[in-house]
Design a protein around this motif. Structure first.
Motif, mmCIF file in Angstrom:
data_model
loop_
_atom_site.group_PDB
_atom_site.id
_atom_site.type_symbol
_atom_site.label_atom_id
_atom_site.label_comp_id
_atom_site.label_asym_id
_atom_site.label_seq_id
_atom_site.Cartn_x
_atom_site.Cartn_y
_atom_site.Cartn_z
ATOM 1 N N THR A 82 0.810 -0.970 -0.130
ATOM 2 C CA THR A 82 -0.016 0.049 0.285
ATOM 3 C C THR A 82 0.974 1.203 0.228
ATOM 4 O O THR A 82 0.406 2.335 -0.622
ATOM 5 N N GLY A 83 2.028 1.218 0.898
ATOM 6 C CA GLY A 83 3.014 2.259 0.974
ATOM 7 C C GLY A 83 3.602 2.727 -0.623
ATOM 8 O O GLY A 83 3.665 3.757 -1.070
ATOM 9 N N VAL A 84 3.949 1.480 -1.249
ATOM 10 C CA VAL A 84 4.761 1.706 -2.413
ATOM 11 C C VAL A 84 3.616 2.145 -3.561
ATOM 12 O O VAL A 84 3.934 3.151 -4.328
ATOM 13 N N VAL A 85 2.284 1.707 -3.796
ATOM 14 C CA VAL A 85 1.675 1.729 -4.502
ATOM 15 C C VAL A 85 0.930 3.500 -4.348
ATOM 16 O O VAL A 85 0.990 4.214 -5.451
ATOM 17 N N THR A 86 0.872 3.777 -2.940
ATOM 18 C CA THR A 86 0.685 5.320 -2.928
ATOM 19 C C THR A 86 1.633 5.858 -3.560
ATOM 20 O O THR A 86 1.330 7.199 -4.248
ATOM 21 N N VAL A 87 2.888 5.977 -3.304
ATOM 22 C CA VAL A 87 4.139 6.878 -3.869
ATOM 23 C C VAL A 87 3.851 6.823 -5.222
ATOM 24 O O VAL A 87 3.994 7.756 -5.859
ATOM 25 N N LEU A 88 3.708 5.440 -5.951
ATOM 26 C CA LEU A 88 3.874 5.419 -7.439
ATOM 27 C C LEU A 88 2.717 6.048 -8.186
ATOM 28 O O LEU A 88 2.894 6.851 -9.189
ATOM 29 N N LEU A 89 1.486 6.181 -7.423
ATOM 30 C CA LEU A 89 0.201 7.000 -8.051
ATOM 31 C C LEU A 89 0.753 8.232 -7.777
ATOM 32 O O LEU A 89 0.344 9.160 -8.704
ATOM 33 N N TYR A 90 1.407 8.783 -6.565
ATOM 34 C CA TYR A 90 1.512 10.274 -6.343
ATOM 35 C C TYR A 90 2.411 10.794 -7.529
ATOM 36 O O TYR A 90 2.493 11.856 -7.997
ATOM 37 N N GLN A 91 3.610 10.012 -7.493
ATOM 38 C CA GLN A 91 4.617 10.363 -8.580
ATOM 39 C C GLN A 91 3.894 10.344 -10.288
ATOM 40 O O GLN A 91 4.572 11.289 -10.927
ATOM 41 N N HIS A 92 2.900 9.642 -10.322
ATOM 42 C CA HIS A 92 2.375 9.519 -11.693
ATOM 43 C C HIS A 92 1.443 10.632 -12.170
ATOM 44 O O HIS A 92 1.301 10.975 -13.421
ATOM 45 N N GLN A 93 0.440 11.310 -11.175
ATOM 46 C CA GLN A 93 -0.185 12.401 -11.429
ATOM 47 C C GLN A 93 -0.232 13.491 -10.491
ATOM 48 O O GLN A 93 0.113 13.152 -9.423
ATOM 49 N N TRP A 94 -0.736 14.603 -10.791
ATOM 50 C CA TRP A 94 -0.899 15.734 -10.013
ATOM 51 C C TRP A 94 -1.906 15.365 -8.991
ATOM 52 O O TRP A 94 -2.717 14.596 -8.948
ATOM 53 N N PHE A 95 -1.550 16.070 -7.638
ATOM 54 C CA PHE A 95 -2.145 15.795 -6.550
ATOM 55 C C PHE A 95 -3.676 16.709 -6.857
ATOM 56 O O PHE A 95 -3.690 17.892 -6.755
ATOM 57 N N ASP A 96 -4.680 15.868 -6.928
ATOM 58 C CA ASP A 96 -5.832 16.643 -7.090
ATOM 59 C C ASP A 96 -7.082 15.544 -6.869
ATOM 60 O O ASP A 96 -6.752 14.322 -6.130
ATOM 61 N N VAL A 97 -8.105 15.849 -7.021
ATOM 62 C CA VAL A 97 -9.462 14.942 -6.697
ATOM 63 C C VAL A 97 -9.166 13.513 -7.373
ATOM 64 O O VAL A 97 -9.526 12.617 -6.895
ATOM 65 N N ASP A 98 -8.807 13.646 -8.675
ATOM 66 C CA ASP A 98 -8.727 12.233 -9.360
ATOM 67 C C ASP A 98 -7.525 11.492 -8.819
ATOM 68 O O ASP A 98 -7.685 10.207 -8.644
ATOM 69 N N LEU A 99 -6.632 12.000 -8.466
ATOM 70 C CA LEU A 99 -5.540 11.367 -7.683
ATOM 71 C C LEU A 99 -6.040 10.736 -6.396
ATOM 72 O O LEU A 99 -5.821 9.312 -6.454
ATOM 73 N N ILE A 100 -6.865 11.351 -5.894
ATOM 74 C CA ILE A 100 -7.299 10.579 -4.411
ATOM 75 C C ILE A 100 -8.435 9.445 -4.802
ATOM 76 O O ILE A 100 -8.316 8.246 -4.080
ATOM 77 N N LEU A 101 -9.220 9.739 -5.754
ATOM 78 C CA LEU A 101 -10.144 8.792 -6.386
ATOM 79 C C LEU A 101 -9.371 7.410 -6.913
ATOM 80 O O LEU A 101 -9.617 6.368 -6.596
ATOM 81 N N THR A 102 -8.139 7.839 -7.448
ATOM 82 C CA THR A 102 -7.437 6.608 -8.104
ATOM 83 C C THR A 102 -6.952 5.886 -7.102
ATOM 84 O O THR A 102 -6.689 4.654 -6.914
ATOM 85 N N ILE A 103 -6.139 6.400 -5.931
ATOM 86 C CA ILE A 103 -5.714 5.883 -4.761
ATOM 87 C C ILE A 103 -6.705 4.948 -4.030
ATOM 88 O O ILE A 103 -6.543 3.768 -3.781
ATOM 89 N N VAL A 104 -7.870 5.613 -3.799
ATOM 90 C CA VAL A 104 -9.004 4.944 -3.243
ATOM 91 C C VAL A 104 -9.277 3.484 -4.001
ATOM 92 O O VAL A 104 -9.501 2.284 -3.554
ATOM 93 N N LEU A 105 -9.278 3.890 -5.560
ATOM 94 C CA LEU A 105 -9.795 2.635 -6.400
ATOM 95 C C LEU A 105 -8.646 1.458 -6.054
ATOM 96 O O LEU A 105 -8.828 0.276 -6.162
ATOM 97 N N PHE A 106 -7.351 1.789 -6.264
ATOM 98 C CA PHE A 106 -6.232 0.986 -5.976
ATOM 99 C C PHE A 106 -6.013 0.463 -4.668
ATOM 100 O O PHE A 106 -5.823 -0.862 -4.470
ATOM 101 N N TYR A 107 -6.599 1.091 -3.799
ATOM 102 C CA TYR A 107 -6.678 0.373 -2.359
ATOM 103 C C TYR A 107 -7.939 -0.692 -2.370
ATOM 104 O O TYR A 107 -7.524 -1.549 -1.752
ATOM 105 N N THR A 108 -9.004 -0.338 -3.083
ATOM 106 C CA THR A 108 -10.020 -1.429 -3.197
ATOM 107 C C THR A 108 -9.366 -2.529 -3.835
ATOM 108 O O THR A 108 -9.581 -3.696 -3.436
ATOM 109 N N LEU A 109 -8.568 -2.131 -5.244
ATOM 110 C CA LEU A 109 -8.059 -3.609 -5.598
ATOM 111 C C LEU A 109 -7.127 -4.342 -4.699
ATOM 112 O O LEU A 109 -7.021 -5.554 -4.837
ATOM 113 N N ILE A 110 -6.452 -3.581 -3.859
ATOM 114 C CA ILE A 110 -5.469 -4.403 -2.992
ATOM 115 C C ILE A 110 -6.156 -5.323 -1.970
ATOM 116 O O ILE A 110 -6.117 -6.513 -2.166
ATOM 117 N N VAL A 111 -7.476 -4.839 -1.611
ATOM 118 C CA VAL A 111 -8.373 -5.561 -0.464
ATOM 119 C C VAL A 111 -8.897 -6.813 -1.446
ATOM 120 O O VAL A 111 -8.881 -7.898 -0.915
#
Length: 252
Positions: A82-111
């Motif tokens: 989860t830590g690594v995925v968060t960093v990779l997604l943060y590196q990949h796109q600007w910090f905005d609402v879409d990034l937050i939603l994408t992170i939540v999406l990938f967190y759900t995929l991890i679960v």
């Protein structure tokens, strides 16, 4: 560098929460009772300083401080992923609402991935959540196209397994076997919605190659291994999203 460490730390913290979801959701256990974490063996209420992501696991040598029962290594693995995925997604796109939603999406995929690993089945409502998030941040047309494509693929492969392969091998167990899990189709839709057609196909191809690894291992040790596909689809999605791997460029 500092901001990436913060993103990693945030990911570790959320990874601890994802561990609770992975453990409780399939069992139908309340997320609020008990509120804190507890030992799966003796139900000892774990203190906050015993629940620091990764660090506490290492300090306690993977054992409960009360009963010395072994705590699964899956817990720190989920936190690190989860830590690594968060960093990779943060590196990949600007910090905005879409990034937050994408992170939540990938967190759900991890679960979903770790539940699929353990139970070979996943809760439908989690699949609905990732689909809804994809429709917000991705392309709904590609989402439906990829889901429809997987439905057709599943229909063809299942017909082959249940009708043709079952008769050739005279194995009656194959008559009720399905080629793909029902949860694979929504995840295919997520891949198409986030990546588009070309990158989406590349991600699924990559996922298939990765899924062959445990299958080959099973052949070597002569042990039948039922391979869940959601974890590999999720990994293929992440790798393709971050690297831009495009299968079609290999043929151009």
């Amino acid at each position: 560098m500092g901001i990436y460490l913060i993103a990693f730390a945030v990911g570790l913290i959320f990874g601890s929460f994802l561990n609770m979801l992975i453990h409780r959701l399939p069992l139908g256990v309340s997320l609020f009772d008990p509120i804190g974490s507890e030992c799966p063996h003796c139900h000892y209420q774990i203190k906050w300083y015993e629940n620091i992501p990764v660090i506490s696991y290492l300090f306690l040598k993977g054992k409960c401080s009360s009963c010395s029962g072994q705590i699964s290594i899956v817990y720190p693995i989920v936190e690190l992923i989860t830590g690594v995925v968060t960093v990779l997604l943060y590196q990949h796109q600007w910090f905005d609402v879409d990034l937050i939603l994408t992170i939540v999406l990938f967190y759900t995929l991890i679960v979903l991935s770790f539940i699929d690993f353990k139970y070979k089945a996943v809760p439908d409502y989690l699949l609905i959540i990732v689909l809804l998030l994809t429709l917000i941040v991705g392309d709904w047309k590609n989402t439906l196209i990829f889901m429809g494509g997987f439905v057709l693929l599943e229909l063809i492969l299942t017909f082959y397994i249940q009708t043709i392969k079952a008769k050739i091998t005279k194995n009656k167990e194959l008559e009720n076997q399905r080629a793909l899990g029902e949860g694979d189709m929504p995840i295919a839709g997520v891949i198409g919605g986030l990546l588009g057609v070309h990158l989406g196909i590349s991600a699924i191809f990559l996922a298939t190659i990765l899924a062959l690894i445990p299958a080959i291992y099973g052949l070597i040790v002569k042990k039948e291994i039922e391979t869940p596909f959601i974890p590999f689809l999720s990994l293929g999605l992440l790798i393709t999203l971050i690297t831009g791997f495009n299968l079609f460029t290999l043929f151009i």
